[in-house]
Write a protein that holds these residues in place. Sequence first.
Motif, mmCIF file in Angstrom:
data_model
loop_
_atom_site.group_PDB
_atom_site.id
_atom_site.type_symbol
_atom_site.label_atom_id
_atom_site.label_comp_id
_atom_site.label_asym_id
_atom_site.label_seq_id
_atom_site.Cartn_x
_atom_site.Cartn_y
_atom_site.Cartn_z
ATOM 1 N N GLY A 113 48.277 37.679 34.747
ATOM 2 C CA GLY A 113 48.389 38.776 33.797
ATOM 3 C C GLY A 113 48.249 40.130 34.454
ATOM 4 O O GLY A 113 47.625 40.270 35.509
ATOM 5 N N PHE A 114 48.846 41.158 33.814
ATOM 6 C CA PHE A 114 48.772 42.526 34.302
ATOM 7 C C PHE A 114 48.483 43.446 33.127
ATOM 8 O O PHE A 114 48.956 43.213 32.013
ATOM 9 C CB PHE A 114 50.084 42.949 34.964
ATOM 10 N N GLU A 115 47.710 44.496 33.391
ATOM 11 C CA GLU A 115 47.365 45.457 32.337
ATOM 12 C C GLU A 115 47.419 46.872 32.878
ATOM 13 O O GLU A 115 46.976 47.143 34.005
ATOM 14 C CB GLU A 115 45.979 45.173 31.780
ATOM 15 N N GLU A 119 44.443 55.413 30.043
ATOM 16 C CA GLU A 119 43.900 56.373 30.990
ATOM 17 C C GLU A 119 44.400 56.025 32.393
ATOM 18 O O GLU A 119 43.990 55.042 32.981
ATOM 19 C CB GLU A 119 42.364 56.364 30.953
ATOM 20 N N ARG A 120 45.305 56.831 32.926
ATOM 21 C CA ARG A 120 45.897 56.532 34.221
ATOM 22 C C ARG A 120 44.855 56.509 35.338
ATOM 23 O O ARG A 120 45.041 55.847 36.355
ATOM 24 C CB ARG A 120 46.988 57.562 34.543
ATOM 25 N N ALA A 121 43.741 57.227 35.161
ATOM 26 C CA ALA A 121 42.693 57.226 36.187
ATOM 27 C C ALA A 121 42.063 55.849 36.358
ATOM 28 O O ALA A 121 41.445 55.568 37.385
ATOM 29 C CB ALA A 121 41.617 58.257 35.852
ATOM 30 N N GLU A 122 42.216 54.980 35.352
ATOM 31 C CA GLU A 122 41.658 53.635 35.426
ATOM 32 C C GLU A 122 42.543 52.687 36.229
ATOM 33 O O GLU A 122 42.181 51.539 36.463
ATOM 34 C CB GLU A 122 41.451 53.073 34.016
ATOM 35 N N GLY A 123 43.714 53.175 36.649
ATOM 36 C CA GLY A 123 44.577 52.383 37.505
ATOM 37 C C GLY A 123 45.223 51.208 36.796
ATOM 38 O O GLY A 123 45.566 51.266 35.620
ATOM 39 N N TRP A 124 45.369 50.115 37.531
ATOM 40 C CA TRP A 124 45.953 48.874 37.033
ATOM 41 C C TRP A 124 44.937 47.754 37.167
ATOM 42 O O TRP A 124 43.991 47.855 37.948
ATOM 43 C CB TRP A 124 47.198 48.492 37.836
ATOM 44 N N SER A 125 45.159 46.676 36.438
ATOM 45 C CA SER A 125 44.338 45.482 36.631
ATOM 46 C C SER A 125 45.230 44.252 36.537
ATOM 47 O O SER A 125 46.231 44.245 35.815
ATOM 48 C CB SER A 125 43.216 45.395 35.596
ATOM 49 N N LEU A 146 38.358 32.912 35.570
ATOM 50 C CA LEU A 146 39.217 34.082 35.658
ATOM 51 C C LEU A 146 38.737 35.038 36.743
ATOM 52 O O LEU A 146 37.536 35.270 36.884
ATOM 53 C CB LEU A 146 39.247 34.824 34.323
ATOM 54 N N VAL A 147 39.689 35.586 37.475
ATOM 55 C CA VAL A 147 39.396 36.604 38.490
ATOM 56 C C VAL A 147 40.245 37.827 38.173
ATOM 57 O O VAL A 147 41.473 37.734 38.107
ATOM 58 C CB VAL A 147 39.697 36.097 39.910
ATOM 59 N N GLU A 148 39.596 38.962 37.950
ATOM 60 C CA GLU A 148 40.294 40.202 37.613
ATOM 61 C C GLU A 148 40.119 41.210 38.743
ATOM 62 O O GLU A 148 39.006 41.429 39.229
ATOM 63 C CB GLU A 148 39.759 40.791 36.308
ATOM 64 N N ARG A 149 41.217 41.824 39.139
ATOM 65 C CA ARG A 149 41.184 42.805 40.221
ATOM 66 C C ARG A 149 41.740 44.137 39.737
ATOM 67 O O ARG A 149 42.776 44.184 39.080
ATOM 68 C CB ARG A 149 41.994 42.318 41.420
ATOM 69 N N ASN A 150 41.036 45.210 40.033
ATOM 70 C CA ASN A 150 41.468 46.562 39.701
ATOM 71 C C ASN A 150 41.924 47.278 40.966
ATOM 72 O O ASN A 150 41.310 47.127 42.020
ATOM 73 C CB ASN A 150 40.332 47.354 39.051
ATOM 74 N N ARG A 184 37.777 46.455 43.553
ATOM 75 C CA ARG A 184 36.824 45.703 42.762
ATOM 76 C C ARG A 184 37.470 44.446 42.186
ATOM 77 O O ARG A 184 38.491 44.511 41.504
ATOM 78 C CB ARG A 184 36.272 46.570 41.632
ATOM 79 N N THR A 185 36.878 43.300 42.467
ATOM 80 C CA THR A 185 37.373 42.013 41.986
ATOM 81 C C THR A 185 36.247 41.320 41.228
ATOM 82 O O THR A 185 35.190 41.046 41.792
ATOM 83 C CB THR A 185 37.835 41.132 43.155
ATOM 84 N N THR A 186 36.464 41.069 39.948
ATOM 85 C CA THR A 186 35.421 40.569 39.052
ATOM 86 C C THR A 186 35.673 39.115 38.669
ATOM 87 O O THR A 186 36.812 38.711 38.445
ATOM 88 C CB THR A 186 35.377 41.437 37.780
ATOM 89 N N LEU A 187 34.592 38.348 38.586
ATOM 90 C CA LEU A 187 34.666 36.934 38.224
ATOM 91 C C LEU A 187 34.199 36.738 36.785
ATOM 92 O O LEU A 187 33.133 37.212 36.399
ATOM 93 C CB LEU A 187 33.801 36.107 39.169
ATOM 94 N N GLY A 188 34.995 36.034 35.997
ATOM 95 C CA GLY A 188 34.639 35.764 34.606
ATOM 96 C C GLY A 188 34.936 34.324 34.230
ATOM 97 O O GLY A 188 35.542 33.575 34.997
ATOM 98 N N TYR A 189 34.530 33.942 33.028
ATOM 99 C CA TYR A 189 34.732 32.567 32.562
ATOM 100 C C TYR A 189 34.894 32.544 31.053
ATOM 101 O O TYR A 189 34.510 33.484 30.345
ATOM 102 C CB TYR A 189 33.545 31.685 32.958
ATOM 103 N N GLN A 190 35.468 31.453 30.554
ATOM 104 C CA GLN A 190 35.573 31.180 29.119
ATOM 105 C C GLN A 190 35.417 29.676 28.910
ATOM 106 O O GLN A 190 35.800 28.885 29.766
ATOM 107 C CB GLN A 190 36.947 31.599 28.573
#
Length: 270
Positions: A113-115, A119-125, A146-150, A184-190
């Motif tokens: 996924g991509f987001e 706010e453009r200052a927040e970049g992409w994820s 899940l692994v999310e990277r900004n 920054r790379t964040t680890l999450g779960y569901q």
Amino acid sequence: MKKKHLLATIAWAFAGSAAFASPADDVMAPDIEKGEREFEVAYGTDRSDAGKYESALALSFGAGISERWATELGVEFERARGEHMKYGGIEWENRLGLIIDEDAPVALSLLVGFERPRERAEGWSSTLGLLSETTVGRFLVNANLLVERNWDVDAEDEGDEGEEEDEDHDPGAADRADDDAEARTTLGYQWQVLYRHSHRIYYGVQGMGEMGQWDDWAERDEQEHRIGPALFGRIKHAGGQRLNYTAGLLFGVTDATPDYTLRLKLEYEL
């Protein structure tokens, strides 16, 4: 796996936005159905004892392109306390089937996924995840990692004074600070455990959270963990269309997590 097909379809729904923190997020399911089209609306709100709350409204359209690929495009609106609902960002989500055999004991898909926030200052994820599902009697179990990277985050406004002092001693300090923000790379779960009460109603318990940096987890009280009950239902029309609904109430179990999150979702399948 045919026994769980109904619940799996309901559980997919909006499938959560690619970002972990949205109040409208839901537990994602790995199932893919070729030719299926879906219109979805999801609403969620976070609240805490301190009076702080945040709400999110997500609208999306999804389609099963093939037996191994489903894609979804969505837009999210958000509102903080004392503010009006405003555009929050756009997201694109894809599920790629890894194990799709209905006779297999476990279904497994890859989430990509991509987001792009408003706010453009927040970049992409971007989000990369493994979505799994299995059945045990009348119970269905989902577990997702899940692994999310900004990246491309504008860090110019963060700690300017401190950076100026660091530059006096190390000219490359500011550049490294920017790199840290972008990397920054964040680890999450569901996860969820659901019971098939009937062909139209399901209920169970869900959980989701975020541990922080994938290779350097945050302190326990700084992590986000939520758990609570959820209800799923389905109404089938004579023409073959289906209306699915979901309601969930998750409670925070750490100081960094909102006290509770209320989520509602409707999905219309064609």
